[in-house]
Design a protein around this motif. Structure first.
Motif, PDB file in Angstrom:
ATOM      1  N   GLN A 139      41.893  39.714  19.246  1.00 16.60           N
ATOM      2  CA  GLN A 139      40.985  39.792  20.378  1.00 16.60           C
ATOM      3  C   GLN A 139      41.774  39.634  21.674  1.00 16.60           C
ATOM      4  O   GLN A 139      42.643  38.780  21.781  1.00 16.60           O
ATOM      5  N   VAL A 140      41.464  40.501  22.627  1.00 21.77           N
ATOM      6  CA  VAL A 140      42.139  40.475  23.928  1.00 21.77           C
ATOM      7  C   VAL A 140      41.153  39.999  24.989  1.00 21.77           C
ATOM      8  O   VAL A 140      39.987  40.401  24.991  1.00 21.77           O
ATOM      9  N   GLN A 141      41.613  39.137  25.869  1.00 27.80           N
ATOM     10  CA  GLN A 141      40.771  38.651  26.976  1.00 27.80           C
ATOM     11  C   GLN A 141      41.510  38.810  28.295  1.00 27.80           C
ATOM     12  O   GLN A 141      42.731  38.635  28.356  1.00 27.80           O
ATOM     13  N   LEU A 142      40.745  39.112  29.342  1.00 31.09           N
ATOM     14  CA  LEU A 142      41.239  39.108  30.709  1.00 31.09           C
ATOM     15  C   LEU A 142      40.481  38.018  31.452  1.00 31.09           C
ATOM     16  O   LEU A 142      39.248  38.021  31.463  1.00 31.09           O
ATOM     17  N   VAL A 143      41.210  37.104  32.075  1.00 29.75           N
ATOM     18  CA  VAL A 143      40.577  36.002  32.793  1.00 29.75           C
ATOM     19  C   VAL A 143      41.034  36.031  34.241  1.00 29.75           C
ATOM     20  O   VAL A 143      42.235  35.905  34.527  1.00 29.75           O
ATOM     21  N   GLU A 144      40.059  36.185  35.149  1.00 23.92           N
ATOM     22  CA  GLU A 144      40.349  36.241  36.585  1.00 23.92           C
ATOM     23  C   GLU A 144      40.207  34.859  37.199  1.00 23.92           C
ATOM     24  O   GLU A 144      39.452  34.017  36.716  1.00 23.92           O
ATOM     25  N   SER A 145      40.903  34.672  38.298  1.00 22.04           N
ATOM     26  CA  SER A 145      40.767  33.455  39.093  1.00 22.04           C
ATOM     27  C   SER A 145      41.131  33.772  40.540  1.00 22.04           C
ATOM     28  O   SER A 145      41.738  34.814  40.818  1.00 22.04           O
ATOM     29  N   GLY A 146      40.719  32.868  41.444  1.00 22.61           N
ATOM     30  CA  GLY A 146      41.149  32.999  42.834  1.00 22.61           C
ATOM     31  C   GLY A 146      40.091  33.438  43.807  1.00 22.61           C
ATOM     32  O   GLY A 146      40.337  33.498  45.010  1.00 22.61           O
ATOM     33  N   GLY A 147      38.899  33.754  43.337  1.00 23.34           N
ATOM     34  CA  GLY A 147      37.851  34.137  44.267  1.00 23.34           C
ATOM     35  C   GLY A 147      37.355  32.946  45.059  1.00 23.34           C
ATOM     36  O   GLY A 147      37.758  31.807  44.821  1.00 23.34           O
ATOM     37  N   GLY A 148      36.470  33.207  46.023  1.00 21.77           N
ATOM     38  CA  GLY A 148      35.916  32.122  46.807  1.00 21.77           C
ATOM     39  C   GLY A 148      35.327  32.584  48.116  1.00 21.77           C
ATOM     40  O   GLY A 148      35.059  33.776  48.299  1.00 21.77           O
ATOM     41  N   LEU A 149      35.108  31.628  49.003  1.00 21.13           N
ATOM     42  CA  LEU A 149      34.543  31.881  50.325  1.00 21.13           C
ATOM     43  C   LEU A 149      35.669  31.880  51.359  1.00 21.13           C
ATOM     44  O   LEU A 149      36.545  31.017  51.323  1.00 21.13           O
ATOM     45  N   VAL A 150      35.613  32.818  52.281  1.00 22.64           N
ATOM     46  CA  VAL A 150      36.643  32.885  53.313  1.00 22.64           C
ATOM     47  C   VAL A 150      36.034  33.506  54.560  1.00 22.64           C
ATOM     48  O   VAL A 150      35.094  34.308  54.466  1.00 22.64           O
ATOM     49  N   GLN A 151      36.545  33.128  55.699  1.00 21.45           N
ATOM     50  CA  GLN A 151      36.068  33.708  56.955  1.00 21.45           C
ATOM     51  C   GLN A 151      36.767  35.037  57.224  1.00 21.45           C
ATOM     52  O   GLN A 151      37.856  35.294  56.693  1.00 21.45           O
ATOM     53  N   PRO A 152      36.150  35.892  58.037  1.00 21.23           N
ATOM     54  CA  PRO A 152      36.814  37.155  58.387  1.00 21.23           C
ATOM     55  C   PRO A 152      38.208  36.913  58.948  1.00 21.23           C
ATOM     56  O   PRO A 152      38.432  35.972  59.718  1.00 21.23           O
TER      57      PRO A 152
END
Length: 122
Positions: free
Chosen positions: A1-14
């Motif tokens: 089984q292969v998995q892709l796990v993302e990280s690093g998103g969030g809230l940021v100002q322009p």
């Protein structure tokens, strides 16, 4: 089984920056092209950036000059450095990879991560 796990998103100002990461794990023989897509509410999923195993890249016109895709083949990881973020960059960002599983068949399959939310607010 292969998995892709993302990280690093969030809230940021322009004008701010975020760095997304996506690590592939599991029984992997090789990983070919990798990419980042995004989907905003009410919109279709769209390609943001794409990188081949050899490092050739291409970008959506809307992010050229602001986003940079890179990968570490040794870590089976792809990154998306996002600078000068705009409110219209707000979306769920998905990692995609063409993976040949280590099952002896040599056939590539398309895998997706679960998505990570990026919100650019003023």
């Amino acid at each position: 089984q292969v998995q892709l796990v993302e990280s690093g998103g969030g809230l940021v100002q322009p004008g701010g920056s975020l760095r997304l990461s996506c690590a592939a794990s599991g029984s992997i023989f090789s990983i070919n092209a990798m990419g980042w897509y995004r989907q905003a509410p009410g919109n279709q999923r769209e390609l943001v950036a794409h990188i081949t195993r050899g490092g050739s890249t291409n970008y959506a016109d809307s992010v050229k000059g602001r986003f940079t895709i890179s990968r570490d083949n040794g870590k089976s990881t792809v990154y998306l450095q996002m600078n000068s973020l705009k409110p219209e960059d707000t979306a769920v960002y998905y990692c995609n990879a063409g993976v040949v599983p280590n099952n002896g068949l040599g056939r590539e399959h398309d895998y997706w991560g679960q998505g990570t939310q990026v919100t650019v607010y003023s």
